[in-house]
Design a protein around this motif. Structure first.
Motif, mmCIF file in Angstrom:
data_model
loop_
_atom_site.group_PDB
_atom_site.id
_atom_site.type_symbol
_atom_site.label_atom_id
_atom_site.label_comp_id
_atom_site.label_asym_id
_atom_site.label_seq_id
_atom_site.Cartn_x
_atom_site.Cartn_y
_atom_site.Cartn_z
ATOM 1 N N GLN A 1 -3.646 1.599 -3.524
ATOM 2 C CA GLN A 1 -4.564 2.111 -2.402
ATOM 3 C C GLN A 1 -4.735 1.214 -1.275
ATOM 4 O OE1 GLN A 1 -5.078 5.332 -2.893
ATOM 5 N NE2 GLN A 1 -4.592 5.524 -5.079
ATOM 6 N N PRO A 2 -5.155 2.062 -0.173
ATOM 7 C CA PRO A 2 -5.325 1.215 1.243
ATOM 8 C C PRO A 2 -6.186 0.060 1.066
ATOM 9 C CG PRO A 2 -5.092 3.299 1.797
ATOM 10 C CD PRO A 2 -5.104 3.349 0.433
ATOM 11 N N ALA A 3 -7.402 0.227 0.086
ATOM 12 C CA ALA A 3 -8.348 -0.569 -0.067
ATOM 13 C C ALA A 3 -7.782 -1.817 -1.023
ATOM 14 C CB ALA A 3 -9.663 -0.012 -0.866
ATOM 15 N N ASP A 4 -6.886 -1.584 -1.558
ATOM 16 C CA ASP A 4 -6.173 -2.765 -2.471
ATOM 17 C C ASP A 4 -5.306 -3.551 -1.861
ATOM 18 O OD1 ASP A 4 -7.510 -1.154 -4.711
ATOM 19 O OD2 ASP A 4 -5.906 -0.080 -5.027
ATOM 20 N N GLN A 5 -5.209 -3.550 -0.586
ATOM 21 C CA GLN A 5 -4.213 -4.290 0.144
ATOM 22 C C GLN A 5 -4.263 -5.828 -0.188
ATOM 23 O OE1 GLN A 5 -5.324 -4.379 4.377
ATOM 24 N NE2 GLN A 5 -3.064 -4.843 5.025
ATOM 25 N N ASN A 6 -5.512 -6.252 -0.377
ATOM 26 C CA ASN A 6 -5.636 -7.956 -0.590
ATOM 27 C C ASN A 6 -5.839 -8.093 -1.973
ATOM 28 O OD1 ASN A 6 -4.931 -8.067 2.158
ATOM 29 N ND2 ASN A 6 -7.238 -7.665 2.534
ATOM 30 N N THR A 7 -5.727 -7.134 -2.933
ATOM 31 C CA THR A 7 -6.159 -7.228 -4.367
ATOM 32 C C THR A 7 -5.175 -7.570 -5.243
ATOM 33 O OG1 THR A 7 -7.921 -5.596 -3.941
ATOM 34 C CG2 THR A 7 -7.218 -6.019 -6.128
ATOM 35 N N THR A 8 -5.362 -8.589 -6.085
ATOM 36 C CA THR A 8 -4.445 -8.644 -7.264
ATOM 37 C C THR A 8 -4.788 -8.110 -8.330
ATOM 38 O OG1 THR A 8 -3.996 -11.169 -6.566
ATOM 39 C CG2 THR A 8 -3.302 -10.703 -8.579
ATOM 40 N N PHE A 9 -3.831 -7.545 -8.935
ATOM 41 C CA PHE A 9 -4.255 -6.639 -10.336
ATOM 42 C C PHE A 9 -3.688 -7.616 -11.642
ATOM 43 C CE2 PHE A 9 -4.011 -3.330 -7.206
ATOM 44 C CZ PHE A 9 -4.883 -2.408 -7.488
ATOM 45 N N TRP A 10 -4.482 -8.129 -12.182
ATOM 46 C CA TRP A 10 -4.073 -9.010 -13.554
ATOM 47 C C TRP A 10 -4.192 -7.929 -14.669
ATOM 48 C CZ3 TRP A 10 -2.617 -13.426 -11.543
ATOM 49 C CH2 TRP A 10 -3.102 -13.882 -10.555
ATOM 50 N N PHE A 11 -3.205 -7.775 -15.361
ATOM 51 C CA PHE A 11 -3.271 -7.073 -16.690
ATOM 52 C C PHE A 11 -2.796 -7.628 -17.946
ATOM 53 C CE2 PHE A 11 1.280 -6.058 -16.481
ATOM 54 C CZ PHE A 11 1.642 -6.102 -15.050
ATOM 55 N N TYR A 12 -2.926 -7.092 -19.018
ATOM 56 C CA TYR A 12 -2.487 -7.535 -20.149
ATOM 57 C C TYR A 12 -1.974 -6.648 -21.464
ATOM 58 C CZ TYR A 12 -7.058 -6.572 -22.130
ATOM 59 O OH TYR A 12 -8.187 -5.598 -22.626
ATOM 60 N N VAL B 1 0.823 -1.338 0.000
ATOM 61 C CA VAL B 1 0.020 0.064 0.013
ATOM 62 C C VAL B 1 0.897 0.983 0.048
ATOM 63 C CG1 VAL B 1 -1.738 1.137 1.387
ATOM 64 C CG2 VAL B 1 -1.893 -1.093 1.215
ATOM 65 N N GLY B 2 0.469 2.220 -1.003
ATOM 66 C CA GLY B 2 1.476 3.582 -1.000
ATOM 67 C C GLY B 2 2.337 3.509 -2.333
ATOM 68 N N ASP B 3 2.628 2.206 -2.650
ATOM 69 C CA ASP B 3 3.861 1.777 -3.465
ATOM 70 C C ASP B 3 3.160 2.255 -5.012
ATOM 71 O OD1 ASP B 3 5.719 0.952 -1.786
ATOM 72 O OD2 ASP B 3 5.494 -0.965 -2.283
ATOM 73 N N VAL B 4 3.942 2.525 -5.885
ATOM 74 C CA VAL B 4 3.569 3.132 -7.291
ATOM 75 C C VAL B 4 4.312 2.177 -8.270
ATOM 76 C CG1 VAL B 4 3.569 5.075 -8.901
ATOM 77 C CG2 VAL B 4 3.394 5.599 -6.263
ATOM 78 N N VAL B 5 3.479 1.749 -8.894
ATOM 79 C CA VAL B 5 4.071 0.685 -9.987
ATOM 80 C C VAL B 5 3.782 1.802 -11.352
ATOM 81 C CG1 VAL B 5 3.627 -1.327 -11.474
ATOM 82 C CG2 VAL B 5 3.027 -1.157 -9.078
ATOM 83 N N VAL B 6 5.180 1.935 -12.015
ATOM 84 C CA VAL B 6 5.256 2.625 -13.243
ATOM 85 C C VAL B 6 5.373 1.508 -14.474
ATOM 86 C CG1 VAL B 6 6.706 4.346 -14.253
ATOM 87 C CG2 VAL B 6 6.328 4.593 -11.849
#
Ligand SMILES: *[C@@H]1O[C@H](CO)[C@@H](O)[C@H](O)[C@H]1NC(C)=O
Ligand SMILES: *[C@@H]1O[C@H](CO)[C@@H](O)[C@H](O)[C@H]1NC(C)=O
Ligand SMILES: *[C@@H]1O[C@H](CO)[C@@H](O)[C@H](O)[C@H]1NC(C)=O
Ligand SMILES: *[C@@H]1O[C@H](CO)[C@@H](O)[C@H](O)[C@H]1NC(C)=O
Ligand SMILES: *[C@@H]1O[C@H](CO)[C@@H](O)[C@H](O)[C@H]1NC(C)=O
Ligand SMILES: *[C@@H]1O[C@H](CO)[C@@H](O)[C@H](O)[C@H]1NC(C)=O
Ligand SMILES: *[C@@H]1O[C@H](CO)[C@@H](O)[C@H](O)[C@H]1NC(C)=O
Ligand SMILES: *[C@@H]1O[C@H](CO)[C@@H](O)[C@H](O)[C@H]1NC(C)=O
Length: 208
Positions: free
Chosen positions: A109-120, A51-56
């Motif tokens: 974001q704090p709400a994304d703490q347990n979320t996996t972001f899948w992308f393509y 949480v708080g990290d930025v993926v660029v």
């Protein structure tokens, strides 16, 4: 007054922890990746972000997208698979043969703490041009299974045995990839800023 003191004593360490640990995590998009070598489109394909990290996402070569999707439908935008999701999507980024590099930032974001972001990537998805932020490799919804879903559903593979389904033991899995609120444009809205915006409100509540 006691509640006020407790709020302050909780908030101050929380702020310093977030400030001290917020990281920028780079994912090179393009590189030497092509549809023949789609596993190289995102480098690295899997990242871990707190949480708080930025993926660029750094678009360095070719023309690609970084589009959030879902585990079950790797090559379809998240909001199309599930209208309640507001996934990130760079749109097509043409680097003009590597001369026009651009970036897309995704803040956890704090709400994304347990979320996996899948992308393509739009062009390479069916060949495995996919990636994930915070995938759980011990879960049946792991990164390898996501790649298999992408190839199975959008690639030339015709084998139906490779589609990843939940084991019977996971019929009631804890939701790990549900709420998704990040959008490409919300560049500045990171957790650190949120804490600082919330702090005066919380303090005011106890002063009044
Ligand atoms: C592309 O491949 C070349 C040759 O293997 C290598 O030198 C270069 O670092 C690679 N570029 C990226 C972005 O991976
Ligand atoms: C861009 O990708 C191509 C493959 O499509 C590769 O030949 C070339 O080396 C890459 N350029 C850079 C700067 O990595
Ligand atoms: C994107 O990658 C290029 C080439 O590796 C690098 O020069 C540039 O600094 C990177 N940009 C960002 C914002 O990380
Ligand atoms: C892109 O760059 C490569 C060498 O890096 C060159 O051969 C090719 O002609 C360039 N393409 C365009 C459209 O400029
Ligand atoms: C994430 O999971 C942990 C452990 O189950 C839980 O305590 C926490 O509230 C969850 N966070 C969010 C934002 O859902
Ligand atoms: C993947 O396949 C689905 C279903 O056929 C299709 O709607 C979608 O556009 C495809 N996506 C890509 C990136 O090919
Ligand atoms: C990862 O998945 C396993 C199996 O579903 C689960 O037991 C574990 O709690 C998960 N870890 C995290 C950090 O969510
Ligand atoms: C759509 O996403 C929401 C979370 O935003 C989740 O609760 C729901 O189960 C998802 N629906 C489907 C059909 O996956």
């Amino acid at each position: 007054m006691r509640a006020f003191m407790i709020t302050v004593s909780v908030l101050i360490p929380l702020c310093s922890v977030l400030l001290a640990s917020a990281k920028t995590i780079n994912v090179v998009v393009g590189g030497n990746g092509t549809t023949q070598n789609a596993g190289l489109i995102f480098q690295p394909q899997e990242v871990t972000a707190a949480v708080g990290d930025v993926v660029v996402f750094n678009f360095t070569n070719g023309t690609h997208t970084a589009t959030q999707s879902t585990f079950a439908e790797p090559c379809i935008p998240a909001h199309v698979s599930n209208a309640t999701l507001n996934g990130f999507d760079s749109g097509l980024r043409d680097t003009v043969n590597g001369t026009a590099q651009t970036t897309l930032t995704v803040t956890i974001q704090p709400a994304d703490q347990n979320t996996t972001f899948w992308f393509y990537d739009l062009w390479g998805c069916g060949q495995g041009g996919v990636g994930a932020i915070n995938a759980n490799d011990s879960d049946w919804q792991n990164f390898g299974a996501f790649v298999r879903n992408a190839k199975r559903l959008n690639g030339s593979s015709t084998s139906s045995s490779s589609f990843s389904r939940p084991p019977t033991s996971a019929l009631h899995p804890t939701p790990t990839s549900t709420t998704t609120t990040n959008s490409a444009e919300r560049v500045g809205a990171n957790a650190v800023k949120m804490i600082f915006m919330l702090a005066p409100i919380l303090l005011a509540m106890f002063v009044v």
